[in-house]
Write an enzyme that holds these catalytic residues in place. Structure first.
Site, PDB file in Angstrom:
ATOM      1  N   TYR A  95      36.290  33.831  36.763  1.00  0.00           N
ATOM      2  CA  TYR A  95      36.280  32.717  36.385  1.00  0.00           C
ATOM      3  C   TYR A  95      35.605  32.650  34.926  1.00  0.00           C
ATOM      4  O   TYR A  95      36.064  31.597  34.722  1.00  0.00           O
ATOM      5  CB  TYR A  95      35.277  31.453  37.362  1.00  0.00           C
ATOM      6  CG  TYR A  95      35.836  31.303  38.479  1.00  0.00           C
ATOM      7  CD1 TYR A  95      36.429  32.430  38.877  1.00  0.00           C
ATOM      8  CD2 TYR A  95      36.114  30.174  38.624  1.00  0.00           C
ATOM      9  CE1 TYR A  95      36.771  32.169  40.285  1.00  0.00           C
ATOM     10  CE2 TYR A  95      36.836  29.878  39.579  1.00  0.00           C
ATOM     11  CZ  TYR A  95      36.893  30.681  41.002  1.00  0.00           C
ATOM     12  OH  TYR A  95      37.898  30.391  42.085  1.00  0.00           O
ATOM     13  N   LYS A 119      30.524  41.535  48.125  1.00  0.00           N
ATOM     14  CA  LYS A 119      32.041  42.502  48.936  1.00  0.00           C
ATOM     15  C   LYS A 119      31.593  43.870  48.267  1.00  0.00           C
ATOM     16  O   LYS A 119      32.155  44.587  46.891  1.00  0.00           O
ATOM     17  CB  LYS A 119      33.528  41.620  47.593  1.00  0.00           C
ATOM     18  CG  LYS A 119      34.316  43.097  48.678  1.00  0.00           C
ATOM     19  CD  LYS A 119      35.083  42.523  50.070  1.00  0.00           C
ATOM     20  CE  LYS A 119      35.475  43.442  50.830  1.00  0.00           C
ATOM     21  NZ  LYS A 119      36.355  43.363  51.656  1.00  0.00           N
ATOM     22  N   ASP A 178      33.600  39.271  53.713  1.00  0.00           N
ATOM     23  CA  ASP A 178      34.683  39.538  54.763  1.00  0.00           C
ATOM     24  C   ASP A 178      34.843  38.856  55.874  1.00  0.00           C
ATOM     25  O   ASP A 178      35.444  38.061  56.433  1.00  0.00           O
ATOM     26  CB  ASP A 178      35.755  40.379  54.717  1.00  0.00           C
ATOM     27  CG  ASP A 178      35.743  41.648  54.595  1.00  0.00           C
ATOM     28  OD1 ASP A 178      34.552  42.210  54.241  1.00  0.00           O
ATOM     29  OD2 ASP A 178      36.164  43.503  55.088  1.00  0.00           O
ATOM     30  N   ASP A 224      33.869  29.960  45.977  1.00  0.00           N
ATOM     31  CA  ASP A 224      34.946  29.063  45.440  1.00  0.00           C
ATOM     32  C   ASP A 224      36.303  28.825  47.249  1.00  0.00           C
ATOM     33  O   ASP A 224      36.133  28.176  48.003  1.00  0.00           O
ATOM     34  CB  ASP A 224      35.520  29.671  44.655  1.00  0.00           C
ATOM     35  CG  ASP A 224      37.077  28.508  44.192  1.00  0.00           C
ATOM     36  OD1 ASP A 224      36.872  27.645  44.979  1.00  0.00           O
ATOM     37  OD2 ASP A 224      37.893  28.817  43.727  1.00  0.00           O
TER      38      ASP A 224
END
Ligand code: NAD
Length: 411
Positions: free
Chosen positions: A157, A224, A278, A302
């Site tokens: 971002y 992640k 995930d 987000d």
């Protein structure tokens, strides 16, 4: 009735230790917002004022100060977001805002992002909790009670990206291919994912401090890092370091919980754990009661905050705040829903519950609890706006303003 003999309106100030000094009559800037802002802001203001009056019997009240930002600002002053408005928020330490349109063709990516970046509001905080009987896709939505701390200033971002084929992208690709051993093809779009030690540690520290203060059981570092080792992996590592360095007596890792305490959390300690992004998306569906506070980089944050909001019935009910070390802006998490603007129709709960978070932040917990309890009681009575009425059997659909009025009757 509001007692006009409360003390003179004054600004909230910051004490040397970073906590707030809140007078009995604080001046709080607000931005009404565009589109449905004109519907949900008056509804919110009514509920907050009445709740404060009910909690403190006229001893406390808020002196609201309107800031002309967004479309209203542009029409009246020619500016979408003036330096003066930003300085006023900074100077008053706490502010609240409705949703804002993203102006097209002005060079501003988004007014919301500009406010977060210019005021260094580095944490986007989103509590997610079920309100009975709001329709939910979950079997046991009442098990969901989480607070997401999303890093607000960096990650993908940060806006460091170049279009495929641009001179800038070519330069970066030439550098990477000639000096760093990559084999990128010429027509490749490039985005940079910066994640820093400083910004990670301050975000995770805020999440841990919140967990300690609120008696929460765990902080999960969502990342992640198995794939993006030096950004998301580093986020997790720095998160554990922040816990060790800044909260040694109040936290323990999940490994220590099992190795030293047989899986039983010692009273008052916050467990620091991490989950691959995930997998966490699966686990918040399958075992939501195992998660409490979640700290995560910007992009994961987000996704997970909107997914969790859907699990408890959608964005219309989800409150939010952007918090930094020196000021905080509380806001509705949905957009301006232009087709409903001015119809007195939409659900003001997101902004009302953001207002309750603001009262918590100010230390006016009694008023905050009253807002949440009264809103919950109203929905439980089946008095709701159109978005929920069409999903709850036997509910009575009321207008935005009537919903707010019904809430005040429970105060
Ligand atoms: P949106 O959230 O404004 O609306 C999408 C749909 O959600 C609406 O049509 C409506 O059906 C429903 N909805 C939204 N809020 C509701 C409420 N309070 N009660 C009942 N139903 C509600 O999203 P969008 O249409 O993608 O965006 C419209 C504008 O809002 C854009 O200019 C966008 O940039 C802006 N936006 C602002 C913010 C913000 O200020 N934080 C956030 C998202 C979008």
């Amino acid at each position: 009735m509001i007692n006009m003999e409360t003390s003179q309106p004054q600004k909230i100030t910051l004490k040397a230790d970073g906590t707030l000094d809140v007078p009995e009559t604080p001046i709080i800037p607000f931005i009404e917002g565009d589109g449905i802002g004109r519907d949900i802001w008056p509804a919110t203001r009514l509920v907050l004022d009445k709740a404060i009056d009910a909690a403190y019997g006229g001893r406390r009240r808020i002196e609201w100060l309107e800031l002309l930002v967004g479309e209203k600002g542009f029409h009246e002053t020619g500016e979408w977001l003036s330096e003066e408005a930003l300085a006023t928020i900074q100077d008053h330490v706490v502010a609240i805002k409705g949703p804002m349109t993203t102006p097209i063709g002005t060079g501003i990516r988004s007014l919301n992002v500009a406010i977060r970046q210019k005021l260094d509001l580095y944490a986007c905080v989103r509590p997610v909790r079920y309100i009975h009987p709001v329709p939910s896709p979950m079997k046991s939505p009442e098990k969901i009670d989480m607070v997401v701390f999303r890093e607000n200033t960096e990650d993908l971002y940060a806006g460091i990206e170049w279009q495929a084929g641009s001179d800038e992208a070519r330069k970066v690709i030439d550098f990477l291919n000639s000096q760093m051993g990559t084999e990128l093809s010429a027509m490749t779009g490039i985005g940079i994912k910066p994640i820093s030690e400083k910004n990670t540690k301050r975000l995770v520290a805020m999440a841990i401090a919140y967990a300690i203060e609120q008696g929460r059981s765990s902080v999960t570092l969502m990342h992640k890092g198995n794939i993006m080792k030096f950004t998301e992996g580093a986020f997790s590592r720095w998160g554990y370091e922040a816990a060790r360095e800044q909260f040694p007596g109040q936290t323990l890792t999940e490994a220590e919980l099992y190795d030293k305490h047989g899986g039983q959390r010692p009273e008052g300690k916050v467990v620091i754990k991490d989950r691959i992004a995930d997998m966490l998306f699966q686990q918040v569906l399958l075992r939501p009661d195992e998660f409490d506070v979640i700290a995560t980089p910007n992009l994961n944050g987000d996704y997970i905050s909107d997914a969790l909001a859907a699990q408890v019935g959608g964005l219309g009910m989800a409150p939010g705040a952007n918090i930094g070390d020196t000021c905080a802006v509380f806001e509705a998490t949905h957009g301006t829903a232009p087709k409903y603007a001015g119809l007195d129709k939409v659900n003001p709960s997101s902004l009302i519950l953001s207002g309750a978070m603001m009262l918590d932040h100010m230390g006016w917990k009694e008023a905050a609890d009253k807002v949440r309890a009264a809103l919950q009681a109203t929905v439980k009575d089946g008095i709701v706006t159109y978005d929920l009425a069409r999903q709850i059997q036997g509910a009575k659909e009321v207008k935005c303003s009537a919903f707010a009025k019904a809430i005040t009757e429970h105060l």
